[in-house]
Write an enzyme that holds these catalytic residues in place. Structure first.
Site, PDB file in Angstrom:
ATOM      1  N   ASP A 162       3.949  15.204 -15.101  1.00 18.69           N
ATOM      2  CA  ASP A 162       5.212  14.802 -14.472  1.00 18.69           C
ATOM      3  C   ASP A 162       4.739  14.265 -13.039  1.00 18.69           C
ATOM      4  O   ASP A 162       4.225  14.958 -12.427  1.00 18.69           O
ATOM      5  CB  ASP A 162       6.331  15.650 -14.416  1.00 18.69           C
ATOM      6  CG  ASP A 162       7.536  15.137 -13.574  1.00 18.69           C
ATOM      7  OD1 ASP A 162       7.828  13.928 -13.686  1.00 18.69           O
ATOM      8  OD2 ASP A 162       8.361  15.911 -13.012  1.00 18.69           O
ATOM      9  N   HIS A 191      14.682  10.126 -14.034  1.00 20.36           N
ATOM     10  CA  HIS A 191      14.076  11.242 -13.154  1.00 20.36           C
ATOM     11  C   HIS A 191      15.305  11.791 -12.314  1.00 20.36           C
ATOM     12  O   HIS A 191      16.308  11.071 -12.048  1.00 20.36           O
ATOM     13  CB  HIS A 191      13.115  10.996 -12.420  1.00 20.36           C
ATOM     14  CG  HIS A 191      11.693  10.868 -13.051  1.00 20.36           C
ATOM     15  ND1 HIS A 191      10.735  11.614 -12.780  1.00 20.36           N
ATOM     16  CD2 HIS A 191      11.231   9.987 -13.973  1.00 20.36           C
ATOM     17  CE1 HIS A 191       9.628  11.237 -13.472  1.00 20.36           C
ATOM     18  NE2 HIS A 191      10.170  10.013 -14.275  1.00 20.36           N
ATOM     19  N   THR A 251      15.466  21.046 -11.865  1.00 21.33           N
ATOM     20  CA  THR A 251      16.197  21.779 -10.758  1.00 21.33           C
ATOM     21  C   THR A 251      17.083  22.593 -11.413  1.00 21.33           C
ATOM     22  O   THR A 251      17.479  23.981 -11.308  1.00 21.33           O
ATOM     23  CB  THR A 251      16.843  20.938  -9.940  1.00 21.33           C
ATOM     24  OG1 THR A 251      16.173  20.309  -8.939  1.00 21.33           O
ATOM     25  CG2 THR A 251      17.735  21.687  -8.774  1.00 21.33           C
TER      26      THR A 251
END
Length: 284
Positions: free
Chosen positions: A82, A208, A233
């Site tokens: 990523d 994203h 998150t």
């Protein structure tokens, strides 16, 4: 089963009209939570590591953890880098067995982004490694990637068409109003821009900064062509919730298994929720 590349998963998602979740990992418990959820939901899954995760856990540990999990799994699993903002890091990940990499040169000028993306493609494609690129600047902070509100800019559909034409890239991360990290308010996605991009590029779109995006907005993005959705998150939140609950109830607990086990369960529940929203359940 053996690790697969992301292009294979996204092509099936394109044909089926769903998205595949890409979940960030940093340690064993996170990998186990992601795989456990994918197997429970019979869903393909992408496990991804950021440059920060690689610094924390070590490249060999990340690859070994994910490869071990994938080989024992009954669902397709890809290992993806990523936000590769270092050319050397991207090449190193390819050499260590990542089946997909992201070259994020979006902070640079368009022609430089095209040039470096093509250099990575020349290395990756003969090895059957997928490559994701980014156009536009997604705001927020994720490990080594920091984009201020001032710097953040939406993806231009015409530039996206030109970029895909010049590179032949098979998946593209776009900026349409999401941001990395925790949101201060509810994000408003530019769905018309997303539709315009999709019409011009005709390849799977990557979203994203999706952890704080409302479920219905994610479903609408999928209807308009998003095929890979990144979640980080939300896993961090679930992990810390699990740890805090244990320590609040048993502040003297010192057994890592009794602290991290519930955190793993919380993360698995969150991944299951996302898989169902993305529509990839039952698609393995």
């Amino acid at each position: 089963m053996a690790l697969v590349n992301v292009d294979t998963l996204l092509q099936a998602a394109e044909e089926g009209g769903y998205a595949v979740g890409a979940f960030n990992c940093n340690n064993m418990e996170i990998v186990q939570a992601i795989i456990g959820a994918a197997e429970a939901e019979k869903s393909p899954v992408i496990i991804q590591a950021s440059q920060g995760a690689i610094k924390y856990a070590g490249l060999n540990y990340i690859v070994s953890l994910v490869r071990t999990a994938a080989e024992a799994a009954s669902v397709p699993v890809a290992l993806h880098l990523d936000h590769g903002t270092s050319f050397e890091q991207v090449i190193q990940c390819i050499g260590h067995g990542f089946t997909s990499v992201m070259i994020d040169w979006s902070k640079h000028e368009l022609e430089e982004n095209i040039k470096v993306t093509n250099q990575i493609l020349q290395v990756a494609r003969p090895l059957n490694v997928s490559v994701e690129a980014e156009l536009g600047k997604i705001g927020g902070t994720e490990d080594d990637v920091v984009v201020s509100d001032r710097e953040a800019s939406f993806t231009d559909p015409d530039e996206a068409a030109y970029f895909v034409q010049q590179t032949g890239i098979r998946s593209l991360a776009v900026a349409i109003g999401t941001a990395h990290g925790q949101y201060k308010g509810e994000p408003k996605l530019d769905f018309d821009r997303l539709t315009a991009i999709k019409e011009k590029v005709q390849i799977p779109i990557v979203l994203h900064g999706s952890s704080g995006v409302p479920d219905e907005a994610l479903k609408e993005a999928i209807r308009r062509g998003v095929r890979k959705i990144n979640i980080d998150t939300n896993l961090r939140e679930a992990f810390t919730d699990g740890v805090r609950e244990v320590l609040a109830e048993k502040p003297n607990e010192i057994d890592p298994r009794k602290i991290l086990g519930p955190a793993r369960d919380k993360m698995q529940e969150r991944v299951v929720e996302k898989i169902r929203i993305f529509g990839s359940n039952g698609k393995a």
